[in-house]
Write a protein that holds these residues in place. Structure first.
Motif, PDB file in Angstrom:
ATOM      1  N   VAL A 187       0.861  -1.188   0.000  1.00 21.72           N
ATOM      2  CA  VAL A 187       0.000   0.000   0.000  1.00 21.72           C
ATOM      3  C   VAL A 187       0.899   1.239   0.000  1.00 21.72           C
ATOM      4  CG1 VAL A 187      -1.691   1.334   1.341  1.00 21.72           C
ATOM      5  CG2 VAL A 187      -1.895  -1.169   1.191  1.00 21.72           C
ATOM      6  N   SER A 188       0.696   2.122  -0.993  1.00 22.65           N
ATOM      7  CA  SER A 188       1.516   3.330  -1.139  1.00 22.65           C
ATOM      8  C   SER A 188       1.137   4.390  -0.111  1.00 22.65           C
ATOM      9  CB  SER A 188       1.327   3.877  -2.553  1.00 22.65           C
ATOM     10  OG  SER A 188       1.624   5.246  -2.607  1.00 22.65           O
ATOM     11  N   GLN A 189       2.083   5.285   0.163  1.00 28.14           N
ATOM     12  CA  GLN A 189       1.810   6.455   1.002  1.00 28.14           C
ATOM     13  C   GLN A 189       0.715   7.322   0.389  1.00 28.14           C
ATOM     14  OE1 GLN A 189       3.006   7.522   3.872  1.00 28.14           O
ATOM     15  NE2 GLN A 189       4.749   6.181   4.258  1.00 28.14           N
ATOM     16  N   GLN A 190       0.649   7.293  -0.961  1.00 25.75           N
ATOM     17  CA  GLN A 190      -0.342   8.131  -1.660  1.00 25.75           C
ATOM     18  C   GLN A 190      -1.682   7.412  -1.742  1.00 25.75           C
ATOM     19  OE1 GLN A 190       2.284   8.755  -5.164  1.00 25.75           O
ATOM     20  NE2 GLN A 190       1.411  10.801  -5.118  1.00 25.75           N
ATOM     21  N   SER A 191      -2.175   6.943  -0.609  1.00 29.87           N
ATOM     22  CA  SER A 191      -3.480   6.293  -0.579  1.00 29.87           C
ATOM     23  C   SER A 191      -4.381   7.137   0.298  1.00 29.87           C
ATOM     24  CB  SER A 191      -3.359   4.887  -0.002  1.00 29.87           C
ATOM     25  OG  SER A 191      -2.559   4.089  -0.853  1.00 29.87           O
ATOM     26  N   ARG A 238      -8.918   8.516   0.750  1.00 31.95           N
ATOM     27  CA  ARG A 238     -10.318   8.128   0.629  1.00 31.95           C
ATOM     28  C   ARG A 238     -10.757   7.982  -0.835  1.00 31.95           C
ATOM     29  NH1 ARG A 238     -14.284   8.171   4.337  1.00 31.95           N
ATOM     30  NH2 ARG A 238     -15.576   8.863   2.599  1.00 31.95           N
ATOM     31  N   MET A 239      -9.998   8.562  -1.767  1.00 37.13           N
ATOM     32  CA  MET A 239     -10.323   8.416  -3.194  1.00 37.13           C
ATOM     33  C   MET A 239      -9.885   7.058  -3.709  1.00 37.13           C
ATOM     34  SD  MET A 239      -9.346  11.877  -5.256  1.00 37.13           S
ATOM     35  CE  MET A 239     -10.024  11.507  -6.865  1.00 37.13           C
ATOM     36  N   GLY A 240      -8.638   6.729  -3.416  1.00 39.16           N
ATOM     37  CA  GLY A 240      -8.109   5.497  -3.969  1.00 39.16           C
ATOM     38  C   GLY A 240      -6.906   5.001  -3.194  1.00 39.16           C
ATOM     39  N   TYR A 241      -6.707   3.693  -3.249  1.00 42.76           N
ATOM     40  CA  TYR A 241      -5.523   3.074  -2.666  1.00 42.76           C
ATOM     41  C   TYR A 241      -4.565   2.746  -3.802  1.00 42.76           C
ATOM     42  CZ  TYR A 241      -6.126   2.544   2.350  1.00 42.76           C
ATOM     43  OH  TYR A 241      -6.180   2.788   3.694  1.00 42.76           O
ATOM     44  N   GLN A 253       1.019   0.557 -12.093  1.00 50.19           N
ATOM     45  CA  GLN A 253       0.809   0.347 -10.650  1.00 50.19           C
ATOM     46  C   GLN A 253      -0.689   0.467 -10.347  1.00 50.19           C
ATOM     47  OE1 GLN A 253       3.658  -0.342  -8.487  1.00 50.19           O
ATOM     48  NE2 GLN A 253       4.366  -0.689 -10.591  1.00 50.19           N
ATOM     49  N   PRO A 254      -1.312  -0.612  -9.848  1.00 46.73           N
ATOM     50  CA  PRO A 254      -2.775  -0.620  -9.693  1.00 46.73           C
ATOM     51  C   PRO A 254      -3.269   0.418  -8.678  1.00 46.73           C
ATOM     52  CG  PRO A 254      -1.849  -2.837  -9.431  1.00 46.73           C
ATOM     53  CD  PRO A 254      -0.702  -1.893  -9.432  1.00 46.73           C
ATOM     54  N   ILE A 255      -4.439   0.961  -8.952  1.00 47.91           N
ATOM     55  CA  ILE A 255      -5.120   1.852  -8.010  1.00 47.91           C
ATOM     56  C   ILE A 255      -6.506   1.270  -7.762  1.00 47.91           C
ATOM     57  CG2 ILE A 255      -5.946   4.200  -7.540  1.00 47.91           C
ATOM     58  CD1 ILE A 255      -3.949   5.243  -9.617  1.00 47.91           C
ATOM     59  N   VAL A 256      -6.825   1.028  -6.478  1.00 44.55           N
ATOM     60  CA  VAL A 256      -8.163   0.543  -6.126  1.00 44.55           C
ATOM     61  C   VAL A 256      -9.009   1.752  -5.756  1.00 44.55           C
ATOM     62  CG1 VAL A 256      -9.521  -0.978  -4.649  1.00 44.55           C
ATOM     63  CG2 VAL A 256      -7.172  -1.623  -5.265  1.00 44.55           C
TER      64      VAL A 256
END
Lengths: 228, 304
Positions: free
Chosen positions: B202-206, B208-211, B242-245
């Motif tokens: 899990v990236s630091q840039q996660s 409420r919009m996306g993980y 790089q996937p974004i959920v």
């Protein structure tokens, strides 16, 4: 022709066709109204776009496969009915294409083999249709930009694009109504408020036309534009 | 509110019916924990609560009420005495409730009997900062020092707790079950094999919009698609692979290709993971997760 794909426990997407086609916008507009009237109580959200309609439904009231069957029947009936005409409204939006705000203009010019001036002239040359509203409140997807300008989205989206930024991606263009993350290539910025919560913002609707007009730095600042 | 901490927000079950003008869904990042907090108090399932991310929150009760805490263990204390999550308790006027820092999980839910009394905007009081809507101020503001959050004063009643079998372990390796989407066949077989056998961080840039996830890049033969509506839990693949959920405050429309969507209940579990946590994917059939989600909705009295 029309395809319905189940996506999650409570969402599906209706695909009306491929690519970007103004005639699809009218079909989708008509489908939104008909689906709302017939199945509104089963649905929580509808998101029309260029060639698709994304639907979220109440799993407690209907299951995906049953809803898909019902929707296909309704859409087949609609296809045999004629589509009514519609009034065109055109909005003029001033844009400042200066280097302080045109973060990707150089990149787009390089990719297209055009000069900065040519990119700007092409971007302003034709009016664009509002094909969809989404991504954020009041964010209008406009098309179709000249093929020479077509540029892919950025490989890594920016974590913040400033409000008013005018940008392109593939054959699309748009204005960011508010500060937001985004992966589009920024060509300039409008001083015009675009957020639907702002009373000075134009009331853009799907099907309207938008024309960009280049302004200089002085006009941009006089109209309330911000350079930060 | 004595101290709101870095991110404490009012959330109800979300804003519905506004996506067509571009407003996101919003609502609790972890639906499971949120719904349990309301259930412990016999509230309506969508009643408004405080979603506390990271901790750091301190508040004083000005009126007595029954309350409940679920979700992450943020080292909460009631008048200095440790308060474990997943049960309801009596909050007397003058009591101080403190949430320290994450020990297990990331987001805690604080509910009060009858729900927080916050005026809705466009049908919901869900806070969406980016859209400047919802919350106590109606403008999408997070909670601030000095805020007074209206509650219905309540008598003391029997405290309830969630049975341990229903309490998730937020520290364990999370397996995200993927429902393949209609663009799935645009991903090469070798890429898919690697995707399902890899672990992602899990990236630091996660948020409420996306993980954002970090790991083996996912290649796709599609560079972009014509922008379309995006489901909760969609797994999109931007150009860097790089996937974004996509989570509760996701944009309503986007143009990155998608592998599919993760089961909605798994998205809630992902929301409890801190940057640096590890996840992996496996495929699941839509029928299986639809049945699971239907049972979940019936259990909590949800229609949608």
């Amino acid at each position: 022709m029309i395809r319905i794909e189940l996506l999650t426990e409570s969402s599906l997407i209706i695909c009306f066709g491929e690519g970007i086609d103004p005639s699809l916008s009218l079909c989708i507009r008509q489908a939104v109204d008909a689906i709302d009237a017939r199945f509104g109580a089963l649905l929580t959200d509808m998101v029309p776009s260029y060639n698709s309609l994304h639907i979220t439904f109440c799993l407690g009231r209907v299951c995906g496969p049953d809803l898909r069957t019902e929707l296909l029947q309704l859409l087949q009936r609609l296809e045999s009915e004629p589509v009514g005409g519609q009034v065109q409204i055109e909005h003029d939006i001033p844009v400042y294409y200066g280097t302080e705000v045109a973060l990707d203009l150089e990149q787009v010019a390089l990719c297209s083999g055009l000069s900065r001036k040519q990119v700007i002239a092409l971007h302003c040359a034709t009016p664009y249709r509002v094909y969809a509203i989404g991504f954020s409140p009041g964010f209008c997807y406009l098309g179709t930009i000249p093929e020479q300008l077509a540029t892919p989205r950025k490989d890594t989206p920016r974590s913040r694009v400033r409000a008013g930024s005018v940008a392109i991606a593939e054959r699309q263009t748009a204005i960011y109504p508010d500060d937001s993350p985004g992966g589009w290539q920024v060509l300039g910025r409008t001083p015009q408020p675009m957020h639907p919560a702002d009373s000075k913002a134009p009331r853009l609707q799907v099907g309207d036309l938008v024309r960009f007009c280049a302004i200089d730095r002085r006009e941009f600042l006089a109209l309330g534009g911000k350079l930060d | 509110m004595i101290n709101p901490g870095p991110l404490s927000q009012i959330q109800d079950f979300g804003r519905y019916g506004q996506q067509r003008i571009g407003y996101t869904q919003g609502g609790p990042m972890d639906e499971h924990a949120f719904l349990w907090a309301n259930r412990l108090l016999d509230n309506a399932p969508e009643a408004a609560q405080i979603e506390i991310t990271y901790g750091g929150l301190q508040l004083r009760a000005l009126d007595a009420t029954m309350a409940a805490v679920t979700g992450a263990d943020l080292g909460a204390t009631l008048n200095g005495i440790p308060l474990a999550p997943w049960h309801s308790f009596y909050l007397a006027a003058g009591d101080t409730l403190l949430f320290n820092f994450p020990r297990k999980g990331l987001r805690s839910y604080l509910a009060v009997k009858g729900g927080l009394q916050v005026s809705p905007r466009l049908g919901s009081c869900a806070t969406v900062m980016r859209e400047k809507i919802g919350g106590l101020d109606g403008q999408g503001g997070k909670l601030r020092q000095g805020d007074r959050i209206p509650c219905l004063g309540q008598e003391k009643s029997q405290p309830m707790r969630v049975r341990p079998a229903y309490i998730p372990d937020y520290d364990k390796l999370l397996i995200l079950r993927l429902i393949a989407g209609y663009q799935y066949h645009h991903f090469p077989a070798e890429t898919l094999r690697r995707f399902f056998s890899s672990r992602y961080g899990v990236s630091q840039q996660s948020d409420r919009m996306g993980y954002r996830l970090i790991g083996a890049p996912v290649e796709c033969s599609l560079k972009g698609i014509v922008s379309e509506g995006i489901s909760y839990g969609a797994v999109q693949i931007p150009g860097d692979g790089q996937p974004i959920v996509l989570m509760k405050d996701r944009q309503t429309i986007g143009g990155y290709p998608k592998l599919g969507c993760i089961a909605s209940l798994d998205a809630g579990q992902l929301a409890q993971r801190m940057p640096g946590a590890t996840v992996c994917f496996r495929r699941v059939g839509l029928d299986e997760v639809s049945e699971e989600r239907s049972q979940f909705n019936r259990f909590f009295g949800l229609i949608c």
